[in-house]
Design a protein around this motif. Structure first.
Motif, PDB file in Angstrom:
ATOM      1  N   UNK A  36       1.044  -1.174  -0.197  1.00 41.32           N
ATOM      2  CA  UNK A  36      -0.039   0.077   0.085  1.00 41.32           C
ATOM      3  C   UNK A  36       0.926   1.334  -0.026  1.00 41.32           C
ATOM      4  N   UNK A  37       0.570   2.198  -0.825  1.00 41.38           N
ATOM      5  CA  UNK A  37       1.503   3.264  -1.028  1.00 41.38           C
ATOM      6  C   UNK A  37       0.697   4.537  -0.383  1.00 41.38           C
ATOM      7  N   UNK A  38      -0.443   4.358  -0.113  1.00 43.85           N
ATOM      8  CA  UNK A  38      -1.187   5.672   0.672  1.00 43.85           C
ATOM      9  C   UNK A  38      -1.086   5.373   1.969  1.00 43.85           C
ATOM     10  N   UNK A  39      -0.981   6.473   2.785  1.00 39.87           N
ATOM     11  CA  UNK A  39      -1.165   6.594   4.375  1.00 39.87           C
ATOM     12  C   UNK A  39      -2.596   6.536   4.602  1.00 39.87           C
ATOM     13  N   UNK A  40      -2.849   6.138   5.831  1.00 43.50           N
ATOM     14  CA  UNK A  40      -4.314   5.886   6.108  1.00 43.50           C
ATOM     15  C   UNK A  40      -4.886   7.252   5.951  1.00 43.50           C
ATOM     16  N   UNK A  41      -4.108   8.208   6.228  1.00 38.32           N
ATOM     17  CA  UNK A  41      -4.708   9.735   6.143  1.00 38.32           C
ATOM     18  C   UNK A  41      -4.866   9.893   4.812  1.00 38.32           C
ATOM     19  N   UNK A  42      -3.924   9.775   3.885  1.00 37.18           N
ATOM     20  CA  UNK A  42      -4.288  10.040   2.442  1.00 37.18           C
ATOM     21  C   UNK A  42      -5.243   9.150   1.993  1.00 37.18           C
ATOM     22  N   UNK A  43      -5.428   7.940   2.372  1.00 37.05           N
ATOM     23  CA  UNK A  43      -6.674   7.023   1.820  1.00 37.05           C
ATOM     24  C   UNK A  43      -7.917   7.606   2.071  1.00 37.05           C
ATOM     25  N   UNK A  44      -8.200   8.236   3.393  1.00 38.61           N
ATOM     26  CA  UNK A  44      -9.142   8.573   3.908  1.00 38.61           C
ATOM     27  C   UNK A  44      -9.630  10.057   3.201  1.00 38.61           C
ATOM     28  N   UNK A  45      -8.721  10.884   2.703  1.00 38.89           N
ATOM     29  CA  UNK A  45      -8.758  12.227   1.928  1.00 38.89           C
ATOM     30  C   UNK A  45      -9.105  11.747   0.678  1.00 38.89           C
ATOM     31  N   UNK A  46      -8.675  10.880   0.072  1.00 42.56           N
ATOM     32  CA  UNK A  46      -8.971  10.037  -1.294  1.00 42.56           C
ATOM     33  C   UNK A  46     -10.424   9.647  -1.311  1.00 42.56           C
ATOM     34  N   UNK A  47     -10.864   9.047  -0.262  1.00 40.07           N
ATOM     35  CA  UNK A  47     -12.332   8.514  -0.158  1.00 40.07           C
ATOM     36  C   UNK A  47     -13.224   9.780  -0.125  1.00 40.07           C
ATOM     37  N   UNK A  48     -12.939  10.706   0.657  1.00 40.86           N
ATOM     38  CA  UNK A  48     -13.684  11.989   0.758  1.00 40.86           C
ATOM     39  C   UNK A  48     -13.714  12.586  -0.659  1.00 40.86           C
ATOM     40  N   UNK A  49     -12.824  12.834  -1.684  1.00 36.84           N
ATOM     41  CA  UNK A  49     -12.807  13.257  -2.691  1.00 36.84           C
ATOM     42  C   UNK A  49     -13.520  12.300  -3.785  1.00 36.84           C
ATOM     43  N   UNK A  50     -13.458  11.085  -3.712  1.00 33.66           N
ATOM     44  CA  UNK A  50     -14.373  10.352  -4.685  1.00 33.66           C
ATOM     45  C   UNK A  50     -15.673  10.249  -3.950  1.00 33.66           C
ATOM     46  N   UNK A  51     -16.040  10.395  -2.811  1.00 32.73           N
ATOM     47  CA  UNK A  51     -17.445  10.723  -2.402  1.00 32.73           C
ATOM     48  C   UNK A  51     -18.049  11.954  -2.977  1.00 32.73           C
ATOM     49  N   UNK A  52     -17.204  13.076  -2.806  1.00 31.88           N
ATOM     50  CA  UNK A  52     -17.873  14.486  -3.349  1.00 31.88           C
ATOM     51  C   UNK A  52     -17.994  14.228  -4.678  1.00 31.88           C
ATOM     52  N   UNK A  53     -16.943  13.557  -5.592  1.00 28.04           N
ATOM     53  CA  UNK A  53     -17.394  13.581  -6.914  1.00 28.04           C
ATOM     54  C   UNK A  53     -18.536  12.503  -7.207  1.00 28.04           C
ATOM     55  N   UNK A  54     -18.827  11.396  -6.482  1.00 30.49           N
ATOM     56  CA  UNK A  54     -19.925  10.724  -6.614  1.00 30.49           C
ATOM     57  C   UNK A  54     -21.362  11.615  -6.281  1.00 30.49           C
ATOM     58  N   UNK A  55     -21.188  12.832  -5.274  1.00 28.12           N
ATOM     59  CA  UNK A  55     -22.368  13.700  -4.989  1.00 28.12           C
ATOM     60  C   UNK A  55     -22.455  14.669  -6.169  1.00 28.12           C
ATOM     61  N   UNK A  56     -21.475  14.466  -6.996  1.00 27.78           N
ATOM     62  CA  UNK A  56     -21.632  15.873  -8.000  1.00 27.78           C
ATOM     63  C   UNK A  56     -21.170  17.278  -7.631  1.00 27.78           C
ATOM     64  N   UNK A  57     -20.484  17.181  -6.441  1.00 25.55           N
ATOM     65  CA  UNK A  57     -19.947  18.475  -5.814  1.00 25.55           C
ATOM     66  C   UNK A  57     -18.383  19.022  -6.197  1.00 25.55           C
ATOM     67  N   UNK A  58     -17.936  18.281  -7.239  1.00 24.42           N
ATOM     68  CA  UNK A  58     -16.632  18.647  -7.740  1.00 24.42           C
ATOM     69  C   UNK A  58     -16.894  19.415  -9.152  1.00 24.42           C
ATOM     70  N   UNK A  59     -16.021  20.367  -9.343  1.00 31.11           N
ATOM     71  CA  UNK A  59     -15.985  21.216 -10.677  1.00 31.11           C
ATOM     72  C   UNK A  59     -14.652  20.701 -11.347  1.00 31.11           C
TER      73      UNK A  59
END
Length: 79
Positions: A36-59
């Motif tokens: 695994x190359x992502x730290x637990x903090x980076x993995x959590x942040x990546x999930x937040x970004x992915x979830x925001x994308x799923x909700x259509x919140x990213x431009x």
């Protein structure tokens, strides 16, 4: 006779050499267990970004839009 070898290395040349050896044996199997190359903090942040994308919140910006945005930002910073 079937042999199994476990080698742990991050050396790309060693991995390439092993792949070349395996290529000479059509019955051989090579598998990887990538660390695994992502730290637990980076993995959590990546999930937040992915979830925001799923909700259509990213431009998203096109390449041209991003260049224009950066040019405006740099001009603002130069003042």
């Amino acid at each position: 006779m079937l042999a199994s070898i476990n080698i742990q290395t991050s050396n790309a040349k060693t991995l390439k050499a092993i792949e070349d050896i395996i290529a000479g044996d059509p019955t051989a199997v090579i598998s990887y267990n990538e660390p695994d190359y992502l730290s637990p903090q980076d993995e959590a942040r990546l999930m937040e970004i992915s979830d925001a994308d799923d909700r259509g919140e990213l431009k998203y910006r096109s390449h041209e839009e991003m260049l224009e945005h950066l040019n405006k930002l740099f001009k603002k910073m130069a003042r």
